[in-house]
Motif scaffolding. Structure first.
Motif, PDB file in Angstrom:
ATOM      1  N   ASP A 123      22.973  22.956  -9.987  1.00 28.09           N
ATOM      2  CA  ASP A 123      22.465  21.589  -9.868  1.00 28.09           C
ATOM      3  C   ASP A 123      20.969  21.551  -9.578  1.00 28.09           C
ATOM      4  N   PHE A 124      20.381  22.690  -9.188  1.00 27.77           N
ATOM      5  CA  PHE A 124      18.941  22.730  -8.928  1.00 27.77           C
ATOM      6  C   PHE A 124      18.133  22.432 -10.198  1.00 27.77           C
ATOM      7  N   THR A 125      18.792  22.477 -11.350  1.00 23.41           N
ATOM      8  CA  THR A 125      18.084  22.233 -12.617  1.00 23.41           C
ATOM      9  C   THR A 125      18.044  20.746 -12.972  1.00 23.41           C
ATOM     10  N   ARG A 126      18.730  19.926 -12.219  1.00 24.80           N
ATOM     11  CA  ARG A 126      18.829  18.514 -12.567  1.00 24.80           C
ATOM     12  C   ARG A 126      17.447  17.854 -12.520  1.00 24.80           C
ATOM     13  N   PRO A 127      17.037  17.189 -13.595  1.00 23.80           N
ATOM     14  CA  PRO A 127      15.705  16.570 -13.634  1.00 23.80           C
ATOM     15  C   PRO A 127      15.500  15.600 -12.478  1.00 23.80           C
ATOM     16  N   GLY A 128      14.326  15.705 -11.862  1.00 24.53           N
ATOM     17  CA  GLY A 128      13.976  14.790 -10.791  1.00 24.53           C
ATOM     18  C   GLY A 128      14.268  15.289  -9.395  1.00 24.53           C
ATOM     19  N   LEU A 129      15.063  16.366  -9.270  1.00 25.36           N
ATOM     20  CA  LEU A 129      15.323  16.922  -7.940  1.00 25.36           C
ATOM     21  C   LEU A 129      14.071  17.606  -7.399  1.00 25.36           C
ATOM     22  N   LYS A 130      13.935  17.588  -6.083  1.00 23.18           N
ATOM     23  CA  LYS A 130      12.820  18.259  -5.411  1.00 23.18           C
ATOM     24  C   LYS A 130      13.372  19.460  -4.640  1.00 23.18           C
ATOM     25  N   ILE A 131      12.954  20.650  -5.050  1.00 21.51           N
ATOM     26  CA  ILE A 131      13.501  21.891  -4.505  1.00 21.51           C
ATOM     27  C   ILE A 131      12.421  22.629  -3.706  1.00 21.51           C
ATOM     28  N   ALA A 132      12.797  23.121  -2.537  1.00 19.24           N
ATOM     29  CA  ALA A 132      11.899  23.938  -1.718  1.00 19.24           C
ATOM     30  C   ALA A 132      12.454  25.359  -1.640  1.00 19.24           C
ATOM     31  N   LEU A 133      11.587  26.337  -1.890  1.00 17.56           N
ATOM     32  CA  LEU A 133      12.003  27.747  -1.899  1.00 17.56           C
ATOM     33  C   LEU A 133      10.982  28.608  -1.172  1.00 17.56           C
ATOM     34  N   GLY A 134      11.431  29.748  -0.697  1.00 19.72           N
ATOM     35  CA  GLY A 134      10.510  30.730  -0.145  1.00 19.72           C
ATOM     36  C   GLY A 134       9.747  31.419  -1.264  1.00 19.72           C
ATOM     37  N   GLY A 135       8.559  31.872  -0.953  1.00 19.27           N
ATOM     38  CA  GLY A 135       7.745  32.572  -1.939  1.00 19.27           C
ATOM     39  C   GLY A 135       8.394  33.874  -2.374  1.00 19.27           C
ATOM     40  N   ALA A 136       8.357  34.146  -3.667  1.00 19.31           N
ATOM     41  CA  ALA A 136       8.988  35.365  -4.182  1.00 19.31           C
ATOM     42  C   ALA A 136       8.231  36.616  -3.760  1.00 19.31           C
ATOM     43  N   ASN A 137       6.945  36.483  -3.474  1.00 17.50           N
ATOM     44  CA  ASN A 137       6.149  37.641  -3.087  1.00 17.50           C
ATOM     45  C   ASN A 137       6.020  37.788  -1.579  1.00 17.50           C
ATOM     46  N   THR A 138       6.537  36.822  -0.826  1.00 19.86           N
ATOM     47  CA  THR A 138       6.349  36.866   0.622  1.00 19.86           C
ATOM     48  C   THR A 138       7.631  36.807   1.423  1.00 19.86           C
ATOM     49  N   THR A 139       8.729  36.355   0.829  1.00 17.90           N
ATOM     50  CA  THR A 139       9.978  36.220   1.598  1.00 17.90           C
ATOM     51  C   THR A 139      11.138  36.898   0.891  1.00 17.90           C
ATOM     52  N   ALA A 140      12.039  37.460   1.698  1.00 16.46           N
ATOM     53  CA  ALA A 140      13.225  38.109   1.139  1.00 16.46           C
ATOM     54  C   ALA A 140      14.118  37.089   0.438  1.00 16.46           C
ATOM     55  N   ILE A 141      14.259  35.890   1.022  1.00 14.01           N
ATOM     56  CA  ILE A 141      15.145  34.898   0.422  1.00 14.01           C
ATOM     57  C   ILE A 141      14.537  34.326  -0.848  1.00 14.01           C
ATOM     58  N   GLY A 142      13.216  34.260  -0.922  1.00 17.66           N
ATOM     59  CA  GLY A 142      12.578  33.801  -2.151  1.00 17.66           C
ATOM     60  C   GLY A 142      12.827  34.758  -3.298  1.00 17.66           C
ATOM     61  N   ARG A 143      12.748  36.046  -2.993  1.00 14.52           N
ATOM     62  CA  ARG A 143      12.999  37.077  -4.005  1.00 14.52           C
ATOM     63  C   ARG A 143      14.456  37.060  -4.446  1.00 14.52           C
TER      64      ARG A 143
END
Length: 267
Positions: free
Chosen positions: A131-151
């Motif tokens: 569902d994160f792909t649904r147009p108009g949603l606002k998603i917050a994520l950890g940085g892929a280069n700085t956080t384990a969960i972002g990666r």
């Protein structure tokens, strides 16, 4: 040196200092030679502060922390070659530091269990990461280069074939998981990937990840290869991974390692 350059250097120093926390026991009057410098993932701040206090009271050895995203911590270790121990949010980041020759073999303390966080009441009716792909949603994520969960999240999105569609909805790529939590608390994001211990039940509901998508991480800790206090550092690592240290993690919402519920999760 230009004024801009001076300003940037000053800002960098302030940011570095802001991530430092010194913990000493009530009876600790030790000098620098009895104070450990520990690089810790920002998402582990609450249990690590308590662990530092208990350790300092018990052994008379102070603990100074630098809290930041794991990528930032690894860079600091590379540049400074100072410090005694490293505890990131998961083993993938520890392996990066190990491959660079910065740390030795780790012990394991707890599990970081990622979940989908949504606004209280789930007004957007989000049921899975798809569902994160649904147009108009606002998603917050950890940085892929700085956080384990972002990666780990990016790996999951690619496995689902939705990476580009999710990225189109990302309004925040934070340097630590803490900023992702702030975005959810403020309601500026509709959904995020955070860890179970960071969930604020007053502002968020959670959705478990599908078993096949489990991103559960094991929290490792080990001594740096350049510590000047190997005995005290070993004592600290052993304390963090002891039953007493693990109990502190449990009190802050982390399952202790090992746990049969996560027997399929390997370091």
């Amino acid at each position: 040196m230009s004024k801009n350059a001076i300003a940037l250097i000053t800002l960098a120093l302030l940011l570095f200092a802001a991530g430092c926390t010194t913990v000493t026991g009530d009876d600790t009057t030790a000098g620098d030679d009895a104070t450990l410098l520990v690089y810790s993932g920002a998402g582990l701040k609450k249990p690590m502060i308590e662990i530092g206090e208990v350790f300092a009271d018990k052994y008379g050895i102070g603990v100074e922390y630098t809290f930041a995203g794991s990528g930032t911590l690894i860079t600091q270790m590379e540049l400074s070659r100072k410090g005694d121990a490293f505890i990131p949010g998961g083993t993938p980041d520890y392996r990066i530091a190990q491959d660079k020759g910065l740390v030795g073999d780790p012990g394991y303390a707890a599990y970081h269990v990622p979940v989908i966080a949504v606004c209280k009441g789930n007004p957007k009716n989000i049921t899975s990461v798809d569902d994160f792909t649904r147009p108009g949603l606002k998603i917050a994520l950890g940085g892929a280069n700085t956080t384990a969960i972002g990666r780990a999240g990016d790996k999951l999105f690619r496995a689902h074939g939705i990476f580009d569609a999710v990225e189109a909805n990302v309004i925040l790529r934070a340097p630590t998981i803490n900023e992702v939590v702030v975005a959810m608390n403020m309601g500026t994001a509709d959904a995020a990937l955070i860890t179970l211990d960071m969930v604020n039940p007053e502002t968020m509901d959670t959705i478990a990840l599908a078993q096949e998508d489990s991103l559960t991480l094991i929290v490792p800790i080990g001594a740096t290869t350049f510590t000047g206090q190997p005995d005290a550092t070993r004592q600290f690592v052993e304390f963090v991974t002891s039953d007493e240290g693990k109990a502190i993690f449990v009190n802050h919402g982390f399952p202790a390692y090992p746990d049969p519920a996560y027997e399929g999760v390997e370091p």
